[in-house]
Design an enzyme around this catalytic site. Structure first.
Site, mmCIF file in Angstrom:
data_model
loop_
_atom_site.group_PDB
_atom_site.id
_atom_site.type_symbol
_atom_site.label_atom_id
_atom_site.label_comp_id
_atom_site.label_asym_id
_atom_site.label_seq_id
_atom_site.Cartn_x
_atom_site.Cartn_y
_atom_site.Cartn_z
ATOM 1 N N CYS A 75 0.811 -1.225 0.000
ATOM 2 C CA CYS A 75 0.000 0.000 0.000
ATOM 3 C C CYS A 75 0.842 1.273 0.000
ATOM 4 O O CYS A 75 0.518 2.236 -0.703
ATOM 5 C CB CYS A 75 -1.010 0.003 1.147
ATOM 6 N N ASP A 277 -7.363 5.691 -1.406
ATOM 7 C CA ASP A 277 -7.077 4.475 -0.658
ATOM 8 C C ASP A 277 -6.633 3.368 -1.612
ATOM 9 O O ASP A 277 -7.377 2.988 -2.516
ATOM 10 C CB ASP A 277 -8.347 4.054 0.086
ATOM 11 N N HIS A 279 -6.226 0.234 -0.907
ATOM 12 C CA HIS A 279 -6.586 -1.086 -0.398
ATOM 13 C C HIS A 279 -7.777 -1.705 -1.130
ATOM 14 O O HIS A 279 -8.779 -2.090 -0.532
ATOM 15 C CB HIS A 279 -6.863 -1.004 1.099
#
Length: 379
Positions: A75, A277, A279
């Protein structure tokens, strides 16, 4: 695959949870101000235009025998890719460039995307970043922090002659004006191997070995400032200065998040940070025969995520892009005026001269031989 479906469901659900509130407060996104009550659509278009890099699966194994997905560990590398991609967008297309689904985009846009595809021969791929991280003490598959990602980008940029960036990563919370000007005005490096036919064909993948990459003049600056804004939690004294950084026209946002959970912060609303993000796990996308990239999965087309600034882990890295020397001079003025003014506890220091007790500053140059951890980088 179960984990992937779960993450994607969370992302879709967040679309309903993360809508912006009704407020008169301005929203700042990478140096641009938006007002929710008058131009919410422009705000969402501005956010959607940012390149969004997420976990991917089913790419060729890193190093030949390593992982074929970065889910669970990549990430912060993806966030570093997003910050760098924003710098390249500003360099080639301008900060106000907009993306629209199914709209034909300029060749420079596709060339930027090709730099980040999950292939060992793309200059800022997950493969290159993970392998270069070995030289920074990180095993492939190990989680990176903001400073490690900054150091990896600094090294990889030395091999990227198309974009020809000067990457400066500050030390000890100190930005040295003299060193940056020395680096950005340093004469072009020569390399006898630079024009070999074996390397020229890589230009389609983001490498460019022609003389255009060696133009004299100011090299566009990617400035990364790793910071520690507290011990276990962010110190509230830094919040106003941190928010000011997103207002600067040179802003590339910030890398950070929560422990082992990285986000790319692109702006703020009140005391909430706005972020992209990484993820979400998506399938590997390759480039087409004509050099274009199916780009829909590289733009987040949902309402952005927000988090309270006080929930931010104190370990962050600020990013700025200065295409011309005047942009850097303007940034220095803004820092003096907005960041360093009347602050007892400064977020970072800006000094004119290289500190005498530091080792001499030598602008980094591309190694003549391939270094440890950079197996796929041409030397």
């Amino acid at each position: 695959s179960v984990l992937s479906r779960y993450e994607n469901q969370i992302t879709i659900l967040s679309d309903y949870l993360e809508e912006f509130p009704d407020t008169d407060e301005p929203v700042w996104i990478l140096g641009r101000q938006h007002h929710l009550n008058t131009d919410k659509s422009k705000l969402l278009l501005d956010i959607n235009a940012r390149l969004w890099f997420t976990y991917r699966r089913k790419f060729s194994p890193i190093g030949g025998t390593g992982p074929s997905s970065d889910a669970g560990w990549g990430c912060m590398l993806r966030c570093g890719q997003m910050m760098l991609a924003q710098a390249l967008i500003c360099r080639h297309l301008g900060r106000d460039w907009q993306w629209e689904k199914h709209k034909k985009q300029p060749e420079e846009y596709h060339r930027i995307l090709r730099c980040f595809l999950d292939r060992k021969d793309c200059c800022y791929s997950i493969h290159q970043m993970a392998q270069m991280g070995v030289g920074e003490g990180k095993s492939i598959g190990e989680w990176f922090g903001p400073n490690t990602v900054a150091q990896v980008l600094k090294k990889l940029a030395l091999f990227d002659e198309w974009n020809s960036l000067a990457v400066y990563v500050s030390m000890d919370n100190t930005v040295v004006i003299e060193d940056i000007k020395k680096m950005c005005w340093s004469p072009p490096q020569s390399s006898s191997a630079a024009h070999s036919s074996a390397h020229v064909h890589r230009s389609a993948l983001g490498w460019n070995k022609n003389a255009a990459g060696f133009c004299a003049g100011w090299k566009p600056l990617l400035l990364i400032i790793p910071l520690r804004l507290g011990i276990n939690h962010i110190n509230p004294v830094y919040i106003d200065a941190f928010k000011e950084c997103f207002k600067m026209p040179q802003s590339l946002g910030a890398l950070g998040g929560k422990p082992n959970n990285a986000y790319y912060f692109i702006g703020f609303l009140g005391n909430e940070l706005i972020y992209l993000d990484p993820h979400t796990t998506q399938s590997f996308v390759d480039w087409e025969e004509n050099g274009t990239v199916d780009d829909e999965s590289f733009h987040c087309q949902q309402a952005p995520h927000r988090m309270k600034i006080m929930n931010l882990d104190p370990s962050v890295a600020l990013g700025f892009f200065c295409k011309e020397e005047c942009d850097f001079d303007n940034w220095c003025s803004l820092v003096q005026k907005e960041i360093l003014k009347q602050q007892s506890l400064r977020m970072f220091e800006l000094v004119q001269k290289h500190p005498p007790h530091w080792p001499p500053f030598i602008p980094p140059t591309k190694p003549e031989v391939t270094t440890t951890g950079a197996g796929a980088v041409p030397s």
